[in-house]
Design a protein around this motif. Structure first.
Motif, mmCIF file in Angstrom:
data_model
loop_
_atom_site.group_PDB
_atom_site.id
_atom_site.type_symbol
_atom_site.label_atom_id
_atom_site.label_comp_id
_atom_site.label_asym_id
_atom_site.label_seq_id
_atom_site.Cartn_x
_atom_site.Cartn_y
_atom_site.Cartn_z
ATOM 1 N N GLU A 158 0.828 -1.205 0.000
ATOM 2 C CA GLU A 158 0.000 0.000 0.000
ATOM 3 C C GLU A 158 0.865 1.259 0.000
ATOM 4 O O GLU A 158 0.535 2.262 -0.642
ATOM 5 C CB GLU A 158 -0.944 0.000 1.208
ATOM 6 C CG GLU A 158 -2.011 -1.069 1.165
ATOM 7 C CD GLU A 158 -2.812 -1.033 -0.120
ATOM 8 O OE1 GLU A 158 -3.347 0.042 -0.468
ATOM 9 O OE2 GLU A 158 -2.892 -2.084 -0.801
ATOM 10 N N ARG B 217 4.378 6.901 -10.764
ATOM 11 C CA ARG B 217 4.296 5.756 -11.658
ATOM 12 C C ARG B 217 5.670 5.244 -12.092
ATOM 13 O O ARG B 217 5.916 4.039 -12.122
ATOM 14 C CB ARG B 217 3.466 6.117 -12.893
ATOM 15 C CG ARG B 217 3.273 4.954 -13.863
ATOM 16 C CD ARG B 217 2.517 5.354 -15.103
ATOM 17 N NE ARG B 217 1.146 5.733 -14.801
ATOM 18 C CZ ARG B 217 0.238 6.062 -15.728
ATOM 19 N NH1 ARG B 217 0.576 6.072 -17.000
ATOM 20 N NH2 ARG B 217 -0.987 6.385 -15.384
ATOM 21 N N LYS C 209 -8.381 3.228 -2.928
ATOM 22 C CA LYS C 209 -7.928 2.702 -1.634
ATOM 23 C C LYS C 209 -9.020 1.898 -0.941
ATOM 24 O O LYS C 209 -8.739 1.168 0.024
ATOM 25 C CB LYS C 209 -7.459 3.842 -0.732
ATOM 26 C CG LYS C 209 -8.543 4.833 -0.349
ATOM 27 C CD LYS C 209 -7.969 5.961 0.496
ATOM 28 C CE LYS C 209 -9.025 6.998 0.847
ATOM 29 N NZ LYS C 209 -8.459 8.115 1.655
ATOM 30 N N ARG D 295 7.304 3.308 -9.311
ATOM 31 C CA ARG D 295 6.671 2.009 -9.123
ATOM 32 C C ARG D 295 7.144 1.014 -10.188
ATOM 33 O O ARG D 295 7.447 -0.137 -9.897
ATOM 34 C CB ARG D 295 5.141 2.134 -9.184
ATOM 35 C CG ARG D 295 4.517 2.989 -8.100
ATOM 36 C CD ARG D 295 3.035 2.701 -7.935
ATOM 37 N NE ARG D 295 2.288 2.770 -9.177
ATOM 38 C CZ ARG D 295 1.655 3.864 -9.633
ATOM 39 N NH1 ARG D 295 1.702 4.993 -8.925
ATOM 40 N NH2 ARG D 295 0.980 3.826 -10.758
ATOM 41 N N LYS E 25 2.306 1.810 -3.528
ATOM 42 C CA LYS E 25 1.305 2.296 -4.487
ATOM 43 C C LYS E 25 1.257 3.822 -4.551
ATOM 44 O O LYS E 25 0.832 4.404 -5.551
ATOM 45 C CB LYS E 25 -0.090 1.767 -4.122
ATOM 46 C CG LYS E 25 -0.317 0.305 -4.418
ATOM 47 C CD LYS E 25 -1.730 -0.082 -4.003
ATOM 48 C CE LYS E 25 -2.003 -1.570 -4.164
ATOM 49 N NZ LYS E 25 -3.371 -1.930 -3.729
ATOM 50 N N ALA F 233 -4.101 4.537 -11.359
ATOM 51 C CA ALA F 233 -4.268 3.350 -10.514
ATOM 52 C C ALA F 233 -4.328 2.109 -11.395
ATOM 53 O O ALA F 233 -5.213 1.982 -12.245
ATOM 54 C CB ALA F 233 -5.528 3.471 -9.673
ATOM 55 N N GLU F 234 -3.383 1.202 -11.188
ATOM 56 C CA GLU F 234 -3.302 0.007 -12.020
ATOM 57 C C GLU F 234 -4.542 -0.867 -11.861
ATOM 58 O O GLU F 234 -4.969 -1.523 -12.809
ATOM 59 C CB GLU F 234 -2.046 -0.790 -11.680
ATOM 60 C CG GLU F 234 -0.748 -0.035 -11.868
ATOM 61 C CD GLU F 234 -0.558 0.520 -13.270
ATOM 62 O OE1 GLU F 234 -1.021 -0.124 -14.242
ATOM 63 O OE2 GLU F 234 0.027 1.608 -13.406
ATOM 64 N N SER G 292 0.930 -5.445 -7.269
ATOM 65 C CA SER G 292 0.389 -4.224 -6.674
ATOM 66 C C SER G 292 0.945 -2.966 -7.334
ATOM 67 O O SER G 292 0.287 -1.924 -7.344
ATOM 68 C CB SER G 292 0.697 -4.168 -5.175
ATOM 69 O OG SER G 292 0.015 -5.188 -4.477
ATOM 70 N N ILE G 293 2.166 -3.052 -7.887
ATOM 71 C CA ILE G 293 2.820 -1.829 -8.373
ATOM 72 C C ILE G 293 3.219 -1.863 -9.845
ATOM 73 O O ILE G 293 3.461 -0.821 -10.444
ATOM 74 C CB ILE G 293 4.068 -1.502 -7.525
ATOM 75 C CG1 ILE G 293 5.105 -2.627 -7.625
ATOM 76 C CG2 ILE G 293 3.673 -1.225 -6.082
ATOM 77 C CD1 ILE G 293 6.413 -2.322 -6.920
#
Length: 629
Positions: A385, A392, A518, A395, A388, A466-467, A416-417
């Motif tokens: 978390e 970008r 989230k 990540r 994230k 957000a992926e 997640s990333i």
């Protein structure tokens, strides 16, 4: 609810068309056993089979407008048809039935194609204009109901199921060789062109106009994520209000039509059932394997005060009916859950015509493990978390650095990333493309790549930071209509049962678009906000439960000599050499049986295709009998 089929041909007389159309309708009689209707002239043949649910006694199709210049056949349900009917009556339209079908017809007269933006429901329909000789058709926003079409010579055909086309003498049945390799990766028919060469799927949220041999296709709906800054409490209120209202809207039927609900141990169907509180809920389980959902479902049914009916399935049941399952699907689908859904539908259809189910929650609210929820470690979840929140580029740099490493929690952190397009194709990934190539004969190795199939979809949401929103969007346009909804429709309609999916509703989707990321997947759980809404209706052991998705003990079955031999016998047939390097298939299966690999998904994928091919090409598409195992 029903099935539609028909064709346009100017060179064939009406008397010649009628017996052909009747055969096409008979092929989909399971979709509508209550009645059938058709309209035929020198240009068009329009047919339908009806499962009577709304205006049971007077609502037979096809239905004409006032001057009989237009006619409609329709498969689905429109949940806001009564208010639309009032609008249309006020505008001067005259109704001859109390059906939702007629609302679409007059709505098209009044609003043109904009009627599609007013409809709330699941649908696939065609409207034919006798004056202009124009066919207008559409599919609902999410693809809950199927629609296929093809142009064969001078004949245009359409229908709810491909098997109806096989009854037309002008249909040329040919395998689409490019469909097999993507199927081996995606587990479902992943191309817009089906496994039948020249037969296509109308995409979800699209309509078409066919005239003078030309088909123009247009998109009228798309899902657009626009996360808000609302608090958890505010968004939870909105989700619960939307789900409760949607279940109520989806409950509409004639008084004599009974409605039940599917019930598993998961939160989605449990949420729907807890709001609906039907007289009867239905569940199935297996006689072996680590998980059997019947006991949990029975416990919840007691909590809800509903009657519970369940059935236990064994391997004999599955293998003896598997050819029929692939027959009803039209195209191969190796999703294990096709099996329990087939038997669950048969069970419910003994009592009711309508059931509610929980499809759509995972795609709309972030429920899949593959979205980035692979560990039970609280620490790793918290680290993910935190990562994230990085830019970008940062990540992606971290994701690239750990991609080829192996350590505890790697899968959770990476998914997640990492950029979604680097790894995500949907909830299932069976054969890697390179692996599929090694098994396939040369004629089947040339096929669209993963990038060619899903790349255009990702391009539409490349601005999403957000992926999870990218993955969600991809599933809404590929995995959900191609697999989840297709099997839901085909397996329930095989039993002449209508499945309604109140979570997969345009009004619920509007709320989903607003959910802050989230509150989709976080350190606590998947579809977190959705679970908080369900919490208001369910005990903790249900709203917080890990997703299972109709667990099927394929692993155990393929380790039993009896069923291993059934699959091996199929793999050993001469026709298999047309598609696969037979020695590699047999070695993969033998090694699995001996405990040397864990290739059950790959084995089942190939077995599924071969079973389907045998039904439609070796046995010419006839409904197979239940086999004795």
């Amino acid at each position: 609810m029903c099935g539609i089929t028909g064709f346009i041909n100017d060179s064939m007389g009406a008397d010649e068309k009628r017996p052909i159309l009747t055969k096409m309708m008979d092929a989909i009689k399971h979709r509508g056993p209550d009645s059938g209707g058709q309209v035929v002239d020198e240009n068009v043949a329009i047919g339908m089979r009806r499962l009577s649910i709304i205006d049971v006694h007077e609502g037979k199709q096809p239905i004409f407008n006032e001057d009989k210049s237009k006619v409609i056949t329709f498969n689905g349900e429109i949940y806001n048809f009564q208010e639309l009917r009032d609008e249309l009556v006020a505008a001067g339209h005259e109704f001859t039935t109390h059906t939702d079908t007629e609302v679409i017809l007059h709505g098209y007269e009044e609003y043109g194609t904009d009627i599609l933006k007013k409809l709330r429901g699941m649908f696939a329909f065609v409207i034919y204009d006798f004056k202009t000789k124009e066919l207008f058709g559409a599919r609902d926003p999410f693809g809950i109901k199927p629609f296929y079409y093809t142009q064969m010579g001078d004949t245009f055909m359409y229908g709810s199921e491909i098997k109806s086309f096989l009854r037309h003498p002008g249909f040329k049945k040919e395998l689409n060789k490019q469909a097999l390799k993507p199927f081996m990766t995606f587990q479902y028919s992943a191309l817009n062109e089906t496994f039948f060469k020249g037969v296509y799927k109308l995409k979800e949220g699209h309509y078409f106009i066919y005239r003078d041999g030309t088909m123009d296709i247009h998109q009228y709906f798309d899902y657009k994520a626009q996360p808000s800054n609302e608090s958890l409490g505010e968004i939870t209120d909105e989700i619960d209000n939307a789900v409760v209202e949607s279940v109520k809207a989806h409950s509409i039927t004639d008084k004599e039509v009974k409605t039940g609900a599917f019930l598993s141990s998961g939160v989605d169907s449990s949420y729907v059932a807890s709001v609906l509180k039907p007289h009867t809920t239905y569940s199935v389980g297996f006689d072996r394997g680590k998980v059997n959902e019947i006991n949990d479902a029975e416990d919840l049914a007691k909590e809800l005060g509903t009657n519970m009916k369940s059935e236990t399935i064994d391997a004999n049941d599955a293998f003896s009916h598997f050819a029929q399952i692939q027959y009803f699907l039209d195209e191969p689908d190796s999703n294990f859950s096709c099996i329990p859904l087939f038997f669950l539908s048969k069970l419910a259809a003994k009592d009711v015509k309508v059931v509610m189910s929980g499809e759509g929650a995972d795609e709309l609210f972030g429920g899949y493990q593959a979205y980035g929820f692979w560990t039970k470690s609280r620490m790793i979840r918290l680290i993910a978390e935190a990562l994230k929140k990085l830019p970008r580029k940062a990540r992606k740099k971290i994701a690239d650095s750990i991609r080829d490493k192996n350590f505890h929690g790697k899968a959770h952190l990476y998914t997640s990333i990492a950029p979604a397009e680097d790894f995500f194709i949907g909830d299932s990934r069976v054969f890697e493309p390179e692996e599929a190539t090694e098994f396939l004969q040369a004629d089947y190795q040339d096929a669209p790549t993963i990038q060619q199939i899903i790349g255009p979809t990702y391009e539409k949401v490349e601005d999403q930071t957000a992926e999870i929103r990218k993955m969600q969007y991809l599933d809404l346009h590929h995995f959900m209509p191609g697999d989840i909804l297709l099997k839901a429709d085909k397996m329930t309609m095989a039993a002449s049962l209508e499945a309604r999916v109140p979570i997969l509703d345009v009004e619920v989707a509007k709320v989903s678009e607003k959910v802050p990321t989230k509150y989709m997947i976080n350190s606590k759980n998947t579809k977190y906000a959705f679970r908080q809404a369900a919490k208001r209706h369910l005990p903790k052991e249900w709203y917080n439960r890990e997703k299972l998705g109709f667990p099927t003990p394929i692993r155990d079955w393929l380790h039993e000599e009896k069923y291993y031999k059934i699959v091996r016998n199929e793999f050993s047939q001469d026709y298999v050499k047309e598609f696969f390097k037979q020695d590699k298939l047999l070695k993969m299966l033998d090694d699995y049986y001996d405990g040397k690999n864990d290739s059950r998904k790959q084995i089942w994928n190939v077995y599924t295709f071969l079973t389907w091919y045998k039904v439609y090409f070796i046995n010419d598409g006839e409904k197979p009998a239940v086999e004795e195992i």
